[in-house]
Enzyme design. Structure first.
Site, PDB file in Angstrom:
ATOM      1  N   SER A 142      -3.905 -94.771 -62.909  1.00 52.37           N
ATOM      2  CA  SER A 142      -2.988 -95.715 -62.258  1.00 52.37           C
ATOM      3  C   SER A 142      -2.133 -96.324 -63.359  1.00 52.37           C
ATOM      4  O   SER A 142      -2.533 -96.314 -64.529  1.00 52.37           O
ATOM      5  CB  SER A 142      -3.797 -96.836 -61.579  1.00 52.37           C
ATOM      6  OG  SER A 142      -2.972 -97.936 -61.249  1.00 52.37           O
ATOM      7  N   TYR A 155     -10.608-103.390 -61.362  1.00 54.63           N
ATOM      8  CA  TYR A 155      -9.784-102.174 -61.262  1.00 54.63           C
ATOM      9  C   TYR A 155      -9.064-101.900 -62.582  1.00 54.63           C
ATOM     10  O   TYR A 155      -9.083-100.782 -63.104  1.00 54.63           O
ATOM     11  CB  TYR A 155      -8.788-102.373 -60.122  1.00 54.63           C
ATOM     12  CG  TYR A 155      -7.985-101.164 -59.716  1.00 54.63           C
ATOM     13  CD1 TYR A 155      -8.526-100.198 -58.857  1.00 54.63           C
ATOM     14  CD2 TYR A 155      -6.678-100.989 -60.153  1.00 54.63           C
ATOM     15  CE1 TYR A 155      -7.766 -99.103 -58.457  1.00 54.63           C
ATOM     16  CE2 TYR A 155      -5.920 -99.896 -59.757  1.00 54.63           C
ATOM     17  CZ  TYR A 155      -6.470 -98.955 -58.903  1.00 54.63           C
ATOM     18  OH  TYR A 155      -5.724 -97.874 -58.507  1.00 54.63           O
TER      19      TYR A 155
HETATM   20  P1  NAD Z   1      -7.828 -93.884 -50.469  1.00 52.99           P
HETATM   21  O1  NAD Z   1      -8.566 -95.120 -50.129  1.00 52.99           O
HETATM   22  O2  NAD Z   1      -6.832 -93.313 -49.525  1.00 52.99           O
HETATM   23  O3  NAD Z   1      -8.860 -92.728 -50.839  1.00 52.99           O
HETATM   24  C1  NAD Z   1      -9.976 -92.975 -51.642  1.00 52.99           C
HETATM   25  C2  NAD Z   1     -10.912 -91.799 -51.536  1.00 52.99           C
HETATM   26  O4  NAD Z   1     -12.051 -92.070 -52.373  1.00 52.99           O
HETATM   27  C3  NAD Z   1     -11.442 -91.569 -50.118  1.00 52.99           C
HETATM   28  O5  NAD Z   1     -11.567 -90.175 -49.893  1.00 52.99           O
HETATM   29  C4  NAD Z   1     -12.830 -92.221 -50.178  1.00 52.99           C
HETATM   30  O6  NAD Z   1     -13.730 -91.663 -49.237  1.00 52.99           O
HETATM   31  C5  NAD Z   1     -13.224 -91.881 -51.603  1.00 52.99           C
HETATM   32  N1  NAD Z   1     -14.308 -92.711 -52.122  1.00 52.99           N
HETATM   33  C6  NAD Z   1     -14.338 -94.060 -52.281  1.00 52.99           C
HETATM   34  N2  NAD Z   1     -15.531 -94.418 -52.767  1.00 52.99           N
HETATM   35  C7  NAD Z   1     -16.260 -93.293 -52.916  1.00 52.99           C
HETATM   36  C8  NAD Z   1     -17.583 -93.007 -53.359  1.00 52.99           C
HETATM   37  N3  NAD Z   1     -18.405 -93.978 -53.773  1.00 52.99           N
HETATM   38  N4  NAD Z   1     -18.006 -91.715 -53.366  1.00 52.99           N
HETATM   39  C9  NAD Z   1     -17.195 -90.720 -52.943  1.00 52.99           C
HETATM   40  N5  NAD Z   1     -15.929 -90.926 -52.516  1.00 52.99           N
HETATM   41  C10 NAD Z   1     -15.484 -92.199 -52.504  1.00 52.99           C
HETATM   42  O7  NAD Z   1      -7.152 -94.218 -51.889  1.00 52.99           O
HETATM   43  P2  NAD Z   1      -5.928 -93.562 -52.689  1.00 52.99           P
HETATM   44  O8  NAD Z   1      -4.820 -94.543 -52.684  1.00 52.99           O
HETATM   45  O9  NAD Z   1      -5.679 -92.160 -52.264  1.00 52.99           O
HETATM   46  O10 NAD Z   1      -6.539 -93.575 -54.168  1.00 52.99           O
HETATM   47  C11 NAD Z   1      -7.025 -92.425 -54.812  1.00 52.99           C
HETATM   48  C12 NAD Z   1      -7.073 -92.703 -56.313  1.00 52.99           C
HETATM   49  O11 NAD Z   1      -5.743 -92.953 -56.795  1.00 52.99           O
HETATM   50  C13 NAD Z   1      -7.904 -93.936 -56.684  1.00 52.99           C
HETATM   51  O12 NAD Z   1      -8.602 -93.692 -57.881  1.00 52.99           O
HETATM   52  C14 NAD Z   1      -6.854 -94.997 -56.891  1.00 52.99           C
HETATM   53  O13 NAD Z   1      -7.279 -96.000 -57.768  1.00 52.99           O
HETATM   54  C15 NAD Z   1      -5.726 -94.177 -57.482  1.00 52.99           C
HETATM   55  N6  NAD Z   1      -4.402 -94.785 -57.359  1.00 52.99           N
HETATM   56  C16 NAD Z   1      -3.889 -95.128 -56.144  1.00 52.99           C
HETATM   57  C17 NAD Z   1      -2.641 -95.695 -56.074  1.00 52.99           C
HETATM   58  C18 NAD Z   1      -2.016 -96.102 -54.780  1.00 52.99           C
HETATM   59  O14 NAD Z   1      -0.995 -96.820 -54.811  1.00 52.99           O
HETATM   60  N7  NAD Z   1      -2.500 -95.668 -53.638  1.00 52.99           N
HETATM   61  C19 NAD Z   1      -1.896 -95.920 -57.239  1.00 52.99           C
HETATM   62  C20 NAD Z   1      -2.452 -95.558 -58.460  1.00 52.99           C
HETATM   63  C21 NAD Z   1      -3.704 -94.993 -58.507  1.00 52.99           C
END
Ligand code: NAD
Length: 260
Positions: A142, A155
């Site tokens: 991120s 985070y």
């Molecule tokens: P999301 O909530 O849509 O998806 C998260 C996924 O992680 C889901 O499939 C969930 O089931 C899984 N998960 C959570 N806890 C878990 C566990 N203990 N065991 C197994 N699976 C688990 O989130 P997203 O926005 O797609 O985020 C995905 C990644 O990208 C994360 O690491 C997040 O920090 C990062 N990220 C997201 C953004 C954003 O703006 N959405 C920006 C930068 C980074």
């Protein structure tokens, strides 16, 4: 391009992970999905991904916040497909609070799911990658691995830790055919961010569109969300041969956020 390669994408039942899994499957990789959620919905998603991409797509429901389950996930993928060639550490969650009120269990859950899980997965997958002298490790980090925002202590700490881990692994495998990189998106509209929009709308008593523009995207100069497809395309590039000299990098994809 990725025919005969196997991808393990943690947290791929939703959002960015699902988009990455789709892009890798389209490029010819076998895919092991992972994540939490309703089993019937996940099975429908798995079938759809297999049908629309022609890839061999399977699912393992490991809770990656538990070290033993991460090791079992990597072992099950190797058993099912013979290898883990592409490891995408993507599972994550968010919790927002001033540090004085930050619940210790939320701190622990974020460290375990984001940082510790990445370590355990890399540790388990590396021996096979070394044997084949080929691998791609991508930590879905991120902008919060590069810069901080208030109220996101757990985070930001976990994401900064993932970048340190990325650099260390890259150095350890630098003379092999394995690379390790961090992809650092700004805001992407996924269920994780939908939760933040809803709570900010409540806190500021603002309509959704104003929260998006004035609160959520205030730090993102492009004032538009990065898309899941854009992040997936970057991951796909890093998985290819043209990216073999890119290692130990933390690559922003953030509409200019970290240019400030
Ligand atoms: P999301 O909530 O849509 O998806 C998260 C996924 O992680 C889901 O499939 C969930 O089931 C899984 N998960 C959570 N806890 C878990 C566990 N203990 N065991 C197994 N699976 C688990 O989130 P997203 O926005 O797609 O985020 C995905 C990644 O990208 C994360 O690491 C997040 O920090 C990062 N990220 C997201 C953004 C954003 O703006 N959405 C920006 C930068 C980074």
């Amino acid at each position: 391009m990725l025919t005969n390669k196997t991808a393990l994408v943690t947290g791929s039942t939703s959002g960015i992970g699902l988009g990455v899994a789709r892009a890798l499957a389209r490029a010819g990789a076998n895919v092991m999905l992972n994540g939490l959620g309703d089993p019937a919905a996940i099975e429908a998603l798995r079938r759809d991904l297999a049908a629309t991409t022609g890839a061999d797509v399977r699912f393992h429901g490991a809770d990656v916040s538990r070290a033993a389950e991460v090791a079992a996930l990597v072992a099950a993928t190797e058993q099912a497909f013979g290898a883990v060639d592409l490891l995408v550490n993507n599972a994550g969650l968010q919790f927002v609070s001033p540090v004085e009120d930050f619940p210790a269990d939320r701190w622990d859950a974020i460290q375990h799911t984001v940082l510790h899980a990445s370590f355990h997965a890399i540790k388990a997958a590396l021996p096979g990658m070394r044997r084949r002298n080929w691998g791609r490790i991508i930590n879905l980090v991120s902008v919060h691995g590069l810069v901080a925002s208030p109220f996101k202590a757990a985070y930001v700490a976990a994401k900064h830790g993932q970048i340190g881990l990325t650099k260390t692994i890259a150095l350890e495998v630098a003379e092999t055919g394995i690379t390790c990189n961090a992809v650092c998106p700004g805001y992407v509209l996924t269920p994780l961010v939908e939760g933040q929009i809803a709570s900010q709308a409540e806190a500021h008593q603002l309509p959704r569109e104003r929260v998006i523009r004035e609160v959520i995207l205030a730090a993102q100069p492009s004032r538009r969300f990065v898309t899941v497809e854009e992040v997936a395309a970057l991951v796909l590039f890093l998985c290819g041969e043209d990216a073999r000299s890119i290692t130990g990098a933390a690559i922003p994809i953030d509409g200019g956020w970290t240019a400030r």
